[in-house]
Design an enzyme around this catalytic site. Structure first.
Site, short mmCIF file in Angstrom:
data_model
loop_
_atom_site.label_atom_id
_atom_site.label_comp_id
_atom_site.label_asym_id
_atom_site.label_seq_id
_atom_site.Cartn_x
_atom_site.Cartn_y
_atom_site.Cartn_z
N ASN A 1 37.71 105.41 18.24
CA ASN A 1 36.59 106.33 18.08
C ASN A 1 36.99 107.74 18.51
O ASN A 1 38.00 107.94 19.17
CB ASN A 1 35.39 105.83 18.89
N CYS A 2 36.17 108.69 18.17
CA CYS A 2 36.39 110.11 18.46
C CYS A 2 36.75 110.31 19.94
O CYS A 2 36.10 109.76 20.79
CB CYS A 2 35.14 110.91 18.15
#
Lengths: 169, 78
Positions: free
Chosen positions: B16-17
């Site tokens: 994820n980011c």
């Protein structure tokens, strides 16, 4: 590069949730060929400790969802309304909330604070610790990771004066 | 769509980011100018994030595909 963009961030919070934005933004900035400086002051200082032990508390934070990172999809979607009188008074409640948040982050593929901090340092993000608040709260340089610079308001402002983005987190 | 050869592949599935961006940058740094990286991501924010990253760094996204929840980017090092 002459037109390298500069990011300046003051990291002033030391809870598990608020530890993320400074490291995420600084590491992403470095990955986008920008310079970044993180200035750690007040409750942001523990983010520089060799052993990071951050917690999160739902007490007084009505926007924080209390969801379970396990069980069926429907069960995970339930937001448990915990009154402050319980979250603030039951021993170990913050530890439980912290464990649940860490587990959720892990399941969602979010990096740990330690990983992001390391990636920041690898990519040249500068860390500055506020010497004044270190003295006030009794932090010592030996408690912190290597590669930290030590200074005060003037050191941050000198950099921020030429920064394109300055954030207080 | 122009013709290109994929020189490297980076699988960021499940990340994820900001991990896909960070890993992509690391990989691109090890490549030669003109080489193409195939990056696979399952982060639904990565479509816009990769475009912004490309705009800033100058490394061009020469092609991209979306299939189900999987986003594939072909990035040519500038």
């Amino acid at each position: 590069m002459a037109d390298t963009k500069k990011l300046a961030i003051i990291a002033s919070k030391g809870t598990l949730d608020w530890a993320y934005p400074p490291f995420i933004l600084a590491s992403a900035a470095a990955a986008m060929d920008m310079e970044a400086v993180l200035f750690f002051t007040f409750y942001g200082l523990p983010l520089l400790k060799k052993e990071i032990d951050l917690k999160v508390t739902p007490t007084g934070n009505p926007a924080m969802p209390m969801k379970m990172p396990f069980g069926s999809k429907d069960f995970q979607g339930i937001n448990w309304p915990i009154p402050n009188i319980i979250s603030g008074n039951v021993p170990g409640f913050d530890n439980m909330a912290t464990m649940l948040m860490k587990e959720t982050f892990k399941k969602k593929g979010v990096a740990t604070i330690e990983q992001l901090r390391e990636m920041c340092q690898e990519s040249g993000v500068r860390f500055i610790a506020c010497q004044m608040t270190m003295d006030v709260f009794g932090f010592e340089r030996k408690d912190f990771i290597d590669g930290v610079e030590y200074g005060g308001a003037a050191m941050f402002l000198e950099y921020a004066a030429d920064a394109n983005m300055s954030l207080f987190i | 769509m122009s013709e290109f050869t994929v020189n490297r592949t980076l699988d960021c599935s499940g990340m994820n980011c900001p991990l896909p961006i960070l890993k992509t940058k690391k990989e691109v740094d090890q490549m030669q100018s003109g080489e193409v990286l195939k990056m696979i991501s399952t982060d639904s924010g990565s479509a816009n994030d990769m475009a912004s990253w490309s705009n800033r760094t100058g490394h061009k996204i020469v092609d991209s595909t979306t299939e189900g929840g999987t986003y594939t980017f072909y990035i040519q090092k500038s």
